[in-house]
Design a protein around this motif. Structure first.
Motif, PDB file in Angstrom:
ATOM      1  N   THR A  76     -60.930  17.892 -91.995  1.00  0.00           N
ATOM      2  CA  THR A  76     -59.991  18.576 -92.833  1.00  0.00           C
ATOM      3  C   THR A  76     -58.698  17.671 -92.587  1.00  0.00           C
ATOM      4  O   THR A  76     -58.407  17.185 -91.545  1.00  0.00           O
ATOM      5  CB  THR A  76     -59.768  19.854 -92.200  1.00  0.00           C
ATOM      6  OG1 THR A  76     -61.026  20.621 -92.402  1.00  0.00           O
ATOM      7  CG2 THR A  76     -58.773  20.598 -92.930  1.00  0.00           C
ATOM      8  N   PHE A 109     -55.776  18.630-107.626  1.00  0.00           N
ATOM      9  CA  PHE A 109     -56.974  18.048-107.224  1.00  0.00           C
ATOM     10  C   PHE A 109     -58.146  19.161-107.896  1.00  0.00           C
ATOM     11  O   PHE A 109     -57.938  20.133-108.364  1.00  0.00           O
ATOM     12  CB  PHE A 109     -57.355  18.332-105.707  1.00  0.00           C
ATOM     13  CG  PHE A 109     -56.477  17.456-104.975  1.00  0.00           C
ATOM     14  CD1 PHE A 109     -56.755  16.014-105.072  1.00  0.00           C
ATOM     15  CD2 PHE A 109     -55.494  17.782-103.909  1.00  0.00           C
ATOM     16  CE1 PHE A 109     -56.001  15.205-104.086  1.00  0.00           C
ATOM     17  CE2 PHE A 109     -54.904  17.018-103.179  1.00  0.00           C
ATOM     18  CZ  PHE A 109     -55.113  15.676-102.962  1.00  0.00           C
ATOM     19  N   HIS A 154     -58.855   7.371 -98.078  1.00  0.00           N
ATOM     20  CA  HIS A 154     -58.388   7.683 -96.964  1.00  0.00           C
ATOM     21  C   HIS A 154     -58.251   6.537 -95.946  1.00  0.00           C
ATOM     22  O   HIS A 154     -59.490   6.007 -95.578  1.00  0.00           O
ATOM     23  CB  HIS A 154     -59.306   8.766 -96.346  1.00  0.00           C
ATOM     24  CG  HIS A 154     -58.935   9.966 -96.873  1.00  0.00           C
ATOM     25  ND1 HIS A 154     -59.863  10.143 -98.136  1.00  0.00           N
ATOM     26  CD2 HIS A 154     -58.677  11.371 -96.452  1.00  0.00           C
ATOM     27  CE1 HIS A 154     -59.408  11.604 -98.561  1.00  0.00           C
ATOM     28  NE2 HIS A 154     -59.072  12.161 -97.860  1.00  0.00           N
ATOM     29  N   LEU A 157     -63.782  15.097-102.131  1.00  0.00           N
ATOM     30  CA  LEU A 157     -63.089  16.143-101.845  1.00  0.00           C
ATOM     31  C   LEU A 157     -64.272  17.261-102.188  1.00  0.00           C
ATOM     32  O   LEU A 157     -64.477  17.449-103.170  1.00  0.00           O
ATOM     33  CB  LEU A 157     -61.831  16.521-102.526  1.00  0.00           C
ATOM     34  CG  LEU A 157     -60.470  15.906-101.970  1.00  0.00           C
ATOM     35  CD1 LEU A 157     -60.764  14.595-101.719  1.00  0.00           C
ATOM     36  CD2 LEU A 157     -59.211  16.426-102.506  1.00  0.00           C
ATOM     37  N   VAL A 191     -60.685  22.557-101.436  1.00  0.00           N
ATOM     38  CA  VAL A 191     -59.160  22.284-101.623  1.00  0.00           C
ATOM     39  C   VAL A 191     -58.409  23.685-101.399  1.00  0.00           C
ATOM     40  O   VAL A 191     -58.866  24.518-102.159  1.00  0.00           O
ATOM     41  CB  VAL A 191     -58.797  21.667-102.827  1.00  0.00           C
ATOM     42  CG1 VAL A 191     -57.382  21.459-103.062  1.00  0.00           C
ATOM     43  CG2 VAL A 191     -59.482  20.194-102.975  1.00  0.00           C
ATOM     44  N   HIS A 234     -57.221  19.726 -97.595  1.00  0.00           N
ATOM     45  CA  HIS A 234     -58.784  19.320 -98.364  1.00  0.00           C
ATOM     46  C   HIS A 234     -59.578  18.845 -97.280  1.00  0.00           C
ATOM     47  O   HIS A 234     -59.097  18.506 -96.187  1.00  0.00           O
ATOM     48  CB  HIS A 234     -58.504  18.224 -99.339  1.00  0.00           C
ATOM     49  CG  HIS A 234     -58.035  16.911 -98.868  1.00  0.00           C
ATOM     50  ND1 HIS A 234     -56.804  16.527 -99.052  1.00  0.00           N
ATOM     51  CD2 HIS A 234     -58.719  16.099 -98.270  1.00  0.00           C
ATOM     52  CE1 HIS A 234     -56.683  15.127 -98.505  1.00  0.00           C
ATOM     53  NE2 HIS A 234     -58.019  14.902 -97.982  1.00  0.00           N
ATOM     54  N   VAL A 281     -63.361  16.679 -96.470  1.00  0.00           N
ATOM     55  CA  VAL A 281     -64.042  15.475 -96.952  1.00  0.00           C
ATOM     56  C   VAL A 281     -65.178  15.493 -95.982  1.00  0.00           C
ATOM     57  O   VAL A 281     -65.327  15.808 -94.972  1.00  0.00           O
ATOM     58  CB  VAL A 281     -63.470  14.234 -96.972  1.00  0.00           C
ATOM     59  CG1 VAL A 281     -62.206  14.113 -97.936  1.00  0.00           C
ATOM     60  CG2 VAL A 281     -62.755  13.806 -95.590  1.00  0.00           C
TER      61      VAL A 281
END
Length: 205
Positions: free
Chosen positions: A24, A34, A42, A49, A52, A61, A63
């Motif tokens: 997160t 988004f 990143h 993602l 969100v 968000h 991942v």
């Protein structure tokens, strides 16, 4: 597809381990900008993602990071509170301010030396031997997602000069000897090397 121009700093808010690690991230981006499934770089790694949520300031968000990505990047060393360089995916018509960056980390380098002179920062980084052939003086390289110009190369070592602005608005200004960084070599160098090496079966050498 990215350009290596970092547009925000994010901070790791939570890490959930499992077959797929869920991370997160809090960022200053607006949540409405988004869409689920969009890609964000990143620290140079392109991640999708999967969630969100709007926050009072910015967005939060989530991942998902595979074991392969954890093994080939610095993402496995992230902890709650770690700051990361973020870049939104390139849109048609956007300014190409850096160079073409795919968000596919080629390997992890190690900072061997840092020198600060009049606000500038000079870094010397050791790349994995397998990447050395793709790094050229005055060529481009992405370091933790930041597009940079290589100043000098000596075997698997290369030098960078970081301007004060870049040091201030990215995580590069915090790097010290011994730190590890994500490296992505210039995609053109990678394909040129493949074309040179590839010979169909039966082609005379």
């Amino acid at each position: 597809m990215f350009t290596g121009i970092v547009t925000a700093l994010g901070r790791i808010a939570a890490i959930e381990d499992g077959p797929v690690r869920r991370i997160t991230v809090d960022s200053p981006y607006a949540a409405h900008s988004f869409s689920l499934g969009c890609s964000v770089s990143h620290d140079g790694a392109c991640l999708t993602l999967v969630s969100v949520e709007p926050q009072e300031q910015g967005a939060r968000h989530v991942v998902e990071v595979s074991p392969e990505t954890l093994a080939r990047t610095t993402l496995g060393a992230w902890a709650v509170g770690t700051d990361v360089n973020l870049e939104r995916a390139l849109k048609v018509g956007d300014e190409l301010g850096g160079h073409i960056v795919q968000g596919h980390v080629d390997g992890v380098g190690e900072v061997r030396a840092r020198e600060d002179v009049d606000g500038w920062m000079r870094l010397r980084i050791a790349a994995p031997d397998a990447l050395a052939a793709f790094i050229a003086e005055k060529g481009s390289i992405a370091v933790d997602g930041v597009s940079l110009t290589v100043n000098a190369v000596e075997e698997n070592l290369f030098d960078l000069m970081i301007i004060p602005h870049t040091a201030a608005v990215t995580t590069l200004g915090r790097l010290q000897p011994g730190a590890h960084v994500n490296l992505e070599v210039d995609v053109m160098a990678r394909y040129a090397a493949r074309l040179i090496d590839f010979r169909p079966a039966g082609t005379p050498s």
